[in-house]
Scaffold this motif. Structure first.
Motif, PDB file in Angstrom:
ATOM      1  N   GLU A   1       0.300  -0.533  13.582  1.00 17.56           N
ATOM      2  CA  GLU A   1       1.607   0.105  13.349  1.00 17.56           C
ATOM      3  C   GLU A   1       1.848   0.354  11.881  1.00 17.56           C
ATOM      4  O   GLU A   1       2.357   1.403  11.506  1.00 17.56           O
ATOM      5  CB  GLU A   1       2.741  -0.776  13.904  1.00 17.56           C
ATOM      6  CG  GLU A   1       3.049  -0.594  15.349  1.00 17.56           C
ATOM      7  CD  GLU A   1       4.267  -1.389  15.766  1.00 17.56           C
ATOM      8  OE1 GLU A   1       4.915  -2.033  14.903  1.00 17.56           O
ATOM      9  OE2 GLU A   1       4.589  -1.369  16.963  1.00 17.56           O
ATOM     10  N   LYS A   2       1.501  -0.613  11.051  1.00 13.64           N
ATOM     11  CA  LYS A   2       1.686  -0.441   9.606  1.00 13.64           C
ATOM     12  C   LYS A   2       0.829   0.679   9.051  1.00 13.64           C
ATOM     13  O   LYS A   2       1.247   1.432   8.174  1.00 13.64           O
ATOM     14  CB  LYS A   2       1.356  -1.757   8.871  1.00 13.64           C
ATOM     15  CG  LYS A   2       2.466  -2.769   8.879  1.00 13.64           C
ATOM     16  CD  LYS A   2       2.073  -4.039   8.193  1.00 13.64           C
ATOM     17  CE  LYS A   2       2.069  -3.899   6.711  1.00 13.64           C
ATOM     18  NZ  LYS A   2       1.825  -5.181   6.012  1.00 13.64           N
ATOM     19  N   GLN A   3      -0.396   0.806   9.588  1.00 16.77           N
ATOM     20  CA  GLN A   3      -1.283   1.868   9.123  1.00 16.77           C
ATOM     21  C   GLN A   3      -0.762   3.234   9.505  1.00 16.77           C
ATOM     22  O   GLN A   3      -0.915   4.186   8.748  1.00 16.77           O
ATOM     23  CB  GLN A   3      -2.695   1.657   9.689  1.00 16.77           C
ATOM     24  CG  GLN A   3      -3.403   0.468   9.084  1.00 16.77           C
ATOM     25  CD  GLN A   3      -4.709   0.155   9.792  1.00 16.77           C
ATOM     26  OE1 GLN A   3      -4.996   0.677  10.857  1.00 16.77           O
ATOM     27  NE2 GLN A   3      -5.497  -0.727   9.186  1.00 16.77           N
ATOM     28  N   VAL A   4      -0.138   3.339  10.658  1.00 14.70           N
ATOM     29  CA  VAL A   4       0.428   4.603  11.116  1.00 14.70           C
ATOM     30  C   VAL A   4       1.700   4.926  10.332  1.00 14.70           C
ATOM     31  O   VAL A   4       2.052   6.068  10.141  1.00 14.70           O
ATOM     32  CB  VAL A   4       0.677   4.574  12.642  1.00 14.70           C
ATOM     33  CG1 VAL A   4       1.438   5.795  13.100  1.00 14.70           C
ATOM     34  CG2 VAL A   4      -0.629   4.454  13.376  1.00 14.70           C
ATOM     35  N   GLY A   5       2.386   3.873   9.873  1.00 11.06           N
ATOM     36  CA  GLY A   5       3.589   4.087   9.086  1.00 11.06           C
ATOM     37  C   GLY A   5       4.877   3.752   9.801  1.00 11.06           C
ATOM     38  O   GLY A   5       5.939   4.237   9.448  1.00 11.06           O
TER      39      GLY A   5
END
Length: 173
Positions: free
Chosen positions: A168-172
Motif C-alpha cells: 500500500e505504501k509503495q502504491v501511495g
C-alpha cells in the motif's frame, strides 16, 4: 485500512496478554511453571523486520511505557527494553535472509532476550528473589514454549498483513 489495523493489532495484543496470563502458573506435580505471554514484543519484532524500524521503536516506547505502568509500576524497564529489542531484531535481520521462518526464530530469540534482561533488571533492584536456575526451568522454558506456539499460529498472518501495508505504501495509499 491496513494502516489502522497495524497499531490496532498491537493494542489488542497488549490487552490479550493479561488474559492469557490467567492460565499461569501451571502446577505439574510439585513444580509451578509460569507462562508469560509476550505477544506485543513478538508483533513488534515482525514490524521491525518486515515493515518499519522507526514505527516499531515508537510502538515499543509506547507499549513499553504502558506495560511498565500497567504491570510493574516501575517506569523504565520495558520502556527501554521494547525499543532495544526492536532495534536489535532489525540489525540482526539485516544480516540474515529475511524469511518468515527466520523472523519467527528471531522472535523466539528476542523473547528469550527480553525475559533474561527483565529478570536481571528485576534481580538488580530486588523485585524478584528467585534464583537463576529456578527462573530458567520454571519461567523461561514455559514462556518460550507458549510464545513459540503463538508465533507459529500468528507469524504468517503478521507477515502477510505487514507485506500488504508495504505494498500500500509503495502504491501511495
Amino acid at each position: 485500512m491496513i494502516r489502522i489495523i497495524i497499531p490496532l493489532i498491537a493494542v489488542v495484543l497488549f490487552f490479550l496478554e493479561p488474559v492469557f496470563s490467567l492460565f499461569s502458573p501451571i502446577e505439574l506435580g510439585d513444580v509451578r511453571y509460569t507462562l508469560v505471554p509476550r505477544f506485543v514484543i513478538v508483533y513488534l519484532v515482525f514490524i521491525a523486520s518486515f515493515y518499519d524500524l522507526r514505527k516499531a521503536v515508537i510502538y515499543g516506547l509506547l507499549f513499553g511505557l504502558l506495560y511498565d505502568m500497567y504491570h510493574i509500576d516501575i517506569i523504565g524497564i520495558y520502556t527501554f527494553l521494547y525499543p532495544l529489542i526492536c532495534f536489535l531484531a532489525s540489525v540482526i535481520i539485516r544480516q540474515v535472509h529475511r524469511s518468515t521462518l527466520t523472523v519467527m526464530l528471531l522472535s523466539v530469540v528476542m523473547v528469550v532476550l527480553l525475559e533474561m534482561m527483565s529478570f536481571f533488571f528485576a534481580s538488580m533492584i530486588s523485585l524478584t528473589s528467585i534464583g537463576f536456575d529456578v527462573f530458567l526451568t520454571a519461567r523461561l522454558v514455559p514462556t518460550v514454549i507458549a510464545n513459540s506456539v503463538f508465533i507459529i499460529l500468528f507469524g504468517w498472518i503478521f507477515r502477510n498483513l505487514l507485506y500488504k501495508r508495504v505494498r500500500e505504501k509503495q502504491v501511495g495509499m
